[in-house]
Motif scaffolding. Structure first.
Motif, PDB file in Angstrom:
ATOM      1  N   LEU A  36      21.016  58.537  52.087  1.00 11.29           N
ATOM      2  CA  LEU A  36      21.654  57.684  53.083  1.00 11.29           C
ATOM      3  C   LEU A  36      22.572  58.497  53.993  1.00 11.29           C
ATOM      4  O   LEU A  36      22.501  58.383  55.220  1.00 11.29           O
ATOM      5  N   LEU A  37      23.415  59.324  53.408  1.00 15.09           N
ATOM      6  CA  LEU A  37      24.347  60.121  54.220  1.00 15.09           C
ATOM      7  C   LEU A  37      23.616  61.162  55.066  1.00 15.09           C
ATOM      8  O   LEU A  37      24.002  61.416  56.210  1.00 15.09           O
ATOM      9  N   THR A  38      22.566  61.742  54.529  1.00 15.14           N
ATOM     10  CA  THR A  38      21.773  62.703  55.300  1.00 15.14           C
ATOM     11  C   THR A  38      21.130  62.017  56.498  1.00 15.14           C
ATOM     12  O   THR A  38      21.136  62.552  57.608  1.00 15.14           O
ATOM     13  N   ASP A  39      20.588  60.819  56.277  1.00 12.70           N
ATOM     14  CA  ASP A  39      19.983  60.057  57.375  1.00 12.70           C
ATOM     15  C   ASP A  39      21.013  59.686  58.436  1.00 12.70           C
ATOM     16  O   ASP A  39      20.756  59.806  59.642  1.00 12.70           O
ATOM     17  N   LEU A  40      22.190  59.231  58.006  1.00  9.67           N
ATOM     18  CA  LEU A  40      23.248  58.876  58.956  1.00  9.67           C
ATOM     19  C   LEU A  40      23.682  60.083  59.784  1.00  9.67           C
ATOM     20  O   LEU A  40      23.906  59.987  60.993  1.00  9.67           O
ATOM     21  N   LYS A  41      23.815  61.206  59.118  1.00 12.63           N
ATOM     22  CA  LYS A  41      24.209  62.441  59.808  1.00 12.63           C
ATOM     23  C   LYS A  41      23.180  62.800  60.877  1.00 12.63           C
ATOM     24  O   LYS A  41      23.531  63.154  62.009  1.00 12.63           O
ATOM     25  N   GLN A  42      21.916  62.687  60.539  1.00 10.47           N
ATOM     26  CA  GLN A  42      20.841  63.000  61.490  1.00 10.47           C
ATOM     27  C   GLN A  42      20.847  62.014  62.658  1.00 10.47           C
ATOM     28  O   GLN A  42      20.686  62.413  63.810  1.00 10.47           O
ATOM     29  N   GLN A  43      21.053  60.736  62.385  1.00  9.56           N
ATOM     30  CA  GLN A  43      21.096  59.725  63.446  1.00  9.56           C
ATOM     31  C   GLN A  43      22.231  60.005  64.419  1.00  9.56           C
ATOM     32  O   GLN A  43      22.070  59.883  65.632  1.00  9.56           O
ATOM     33  N   ARG A  44      23.367  60.390  63.890  1.00 14.51           N
ATOM     34  CA  ARG A  44      24.514  60.696  64.755  1.00 14.51           C
ATOM     35  C   ARG A  44      24.247  61.922  65.607  1.00 14.51           C
ATOM     36  O   ARG A  44      24.632  61.992  66.761  1.00 14.51           O
ATOM     37  N   LYS A  45      23.583  62.898  65.020  1.00 13.25           N
ATOM     38  CA  LYS A  45      23.238  64.113  65.758  1.00 13.25           C
ATOM     39  C   LYS A  45      22.307  63.779  66.917  1.00 13.25           C
ATOM     40  O   LYS A  45      22.467  64.266  68.027  1.00 13.25           O
ATOM     41  N   GLU A  46      21.322  62.929  66.643  1.00 12.70           N
ATOM     42  CA  GLU A  46      20.326  62.561  67.650  1.00 12.70           C
ATOM     43  C   GLU A  46      20.913  61.681  68.740  1.00 12.70           C
ATOM     44  O   GLU A  46      20.494  61.744  69.883  1.00 12.70           O
ATOM     45  N   LYS A  78      26.626  61.152  70.366  1.00  7.72           N
ATOM     46  CA  LYS A  78      27.922  60.545  70.669  1.00  7.72           C
ATOM     47  C   LYS A  78      29.033  61.540  70.383  1.00  7.72           C
ATOM     48  O   LYS A  78      29.210  61.981  69.260  1.00  7.72           O
ATOM     49  N   ASN A  79      29.798  61.882  71.414  1.00  6.00           N
ATOM     50  CA  ASN A  79      30.874  62.866  71.256  1.00  6.00           C
ATOM     51  C   ASN A  79      32.241  62.221  71.097  1.00  6.00           C
ATOM     52  O   ASN A  79      33.117  62.765  70.461  1.00  6.00           O
ATOM     53  N   LYS A  80      32.431  61.051  71.721  1.00  7.80           N
ATOM     54  CA  LYS A  80      33.731  60.394  71.666  1.00  7.80           C
ATOM     55  C   LYS A  80      33.873  59.666  70.332  1.00  7.80           C
ATOM     56  O   LYS A  80      33.041  58.848  69.976  1.00  7.80           O
ATOM     57  N   GLN A  81      34.950  59.997  69.607  1.00  8.23           N
ATOM     58  CA  GLN A  81      35.138  59.414  68.290  1.00  8.23           C
ATOM     59  C   GLN A  81      36.549  58.876  68.133  1.00  8.23           C
ATOM     60  O   GLN A  81      37.514  59.506  68.551  1.00  8.23           O
ATOM     61  N   SER A  82      36.658  57.711  67.521  1.00  8.17           N
ATOM     62  CA  SER A  82      37.961  57.158  67.199  1.00  8.17           C
ATOM     63  C   SER A  82      38.491  57.847  65.942  1.00  8.17           C
ATOM     64  O   SER A  82      37.767  58.570  65.259  1.00  8.17           O
ATOM     65  N   SER A  83      39.758  57.594  65.631  1.00 10.66           N
ATOM     66  CA  SER A  83      40.323  58.203  64.418  1.00 10.66           C
ATOM     67  C   SER A  83      39.618  57.654  63.184  1.00 10.66           C
ATOM     68  O   SER A  83      39.420  58.377  62.204  1.00 10.66           O
ATOM     69  N   GLY A  84      39.207  56.378  63.210  1.00 10.93           N
ATOM     70  CA  GLY A  84      38.459  55.807  62.093  1.00 10.93           C
ATOM     71  C   GLY A  84      37.131  56.500  61.912  1.00 10.93           C
ATOM     72  O   GLY A  84      36.693  56.750  60.782  1.00 10.93           O
ATOM     73  N   GLN A  85      36.482  56.825  63.019  1.00  9.51           N
ATOM     74  CA  GLN A  85      35.194  57.522  62.958  1.00  9.51           C
ATOM     75  C   GLN A  85      35.381  58.933  62.419  1.00  9.51           C
ATOM     76  O   GLN A  85      34.561  59.419  61.654  1.00  9.51           O
ATOM     77  N   ASN A 101      37.681  59.833  60.320  1.00  3.86           N
ATOM     78  CA  ASN A 101      37.908  59.683  58.882  1.00  3.86           C
ATOM     79  C   ASN A 101      36.588  59.473  58.146  1.00  3.86           C
ATOM     80  O   ASN A 101      36.363  60.064  57.092  1.00  3.86           O
ATOM     81  N   LEU A 102      35.708  58.649  58.707  1.00  7.00           N
ATOM     82  CA  LEU A 102      34.400  58.406  58.106  1.00  7.00           C
ATOM     83  C   LEU A 102      33.589  59.700  58.064  1.00  7.00           C
ATOM     84  O   LEU A 102      32.936  60.006  57.062  1.00  7.00           O
ATOM     85  N   ASN A 103      33.640  60.468  59.132  1.00  8.49           N
ATOM     86  CA  ASN A 103      32.925  61.751  59.167  1.00  8.49           C
ATOM     87  C   ASN A 103      33.433  62.692  58.069  1.00  8.49           C
ATOM     88  O   ASN A 103      32.644  63.398  57.433  1.00  8.49           O
ATOM     89  N   THR A 104      34.742  62.700  57.851  1.00  4.80           N
ATOM     90  CA  THR A 104      35.324  63.547  56.805  1.00  4.80           C
ATOM     91  C   THR A 104      34.840  63.101  55.430  1.00  4.80           C
ATOM     92  O   THR A 104      34.450  63.935  54.598  1.00  4.80           O
ATOM     93  N   ILE A 105      34.827  61.793  55.183  1.00  8.47           N
ATOM     94  CA  ILE A 105      34.358  61.267  53.902  1.00  8.47           C
ATOM     95  C   ILE A 105      32.886  61.603  53.702  1.00  8.47           C
ATOM     96  O   ILE A 105      32.483  62.038  52.620  1.00  8.47           O
TER      97      ILE A 105
END
Length: 72
Positions: A11-21, A24-31, A33-37
């Protein structure tokens, strides 16, 4: 329902790939934090054998263990 490390890893590998594709460069502080987790979780799981497991191997293992009357 139980969730196994191989499922979390996929799941996390798929999410990472989707974000890469999506690019999206602009990220909120919540985003951020999610990226760090996500990063820390993937880093930890990558060091475990589950990285090489699939849902099929987990099902086969559970089926093989049924006859041994193990407790949770």
């Amino acid at each position: 329902a139980l969730i196994f490390f191989p499922q979390v890893f996929q799941l996390l590998t798929d999410l990472k790939q989707q974000r890469k594709e999506s690019g999206k460069n602009k990220q909120s502080s919540g985003q951020q934090n999610l990226n760090t987790i996500m990063y820390e979780t993937l880093k930890y799981i990558s060091k475990t054998p589950c990285r090489y497991q699939s849902p099929e191997t987990v099902k086969e293992f559970l089926a093989a263990m049924k006859g041994h009357k193990l407790t949770k």
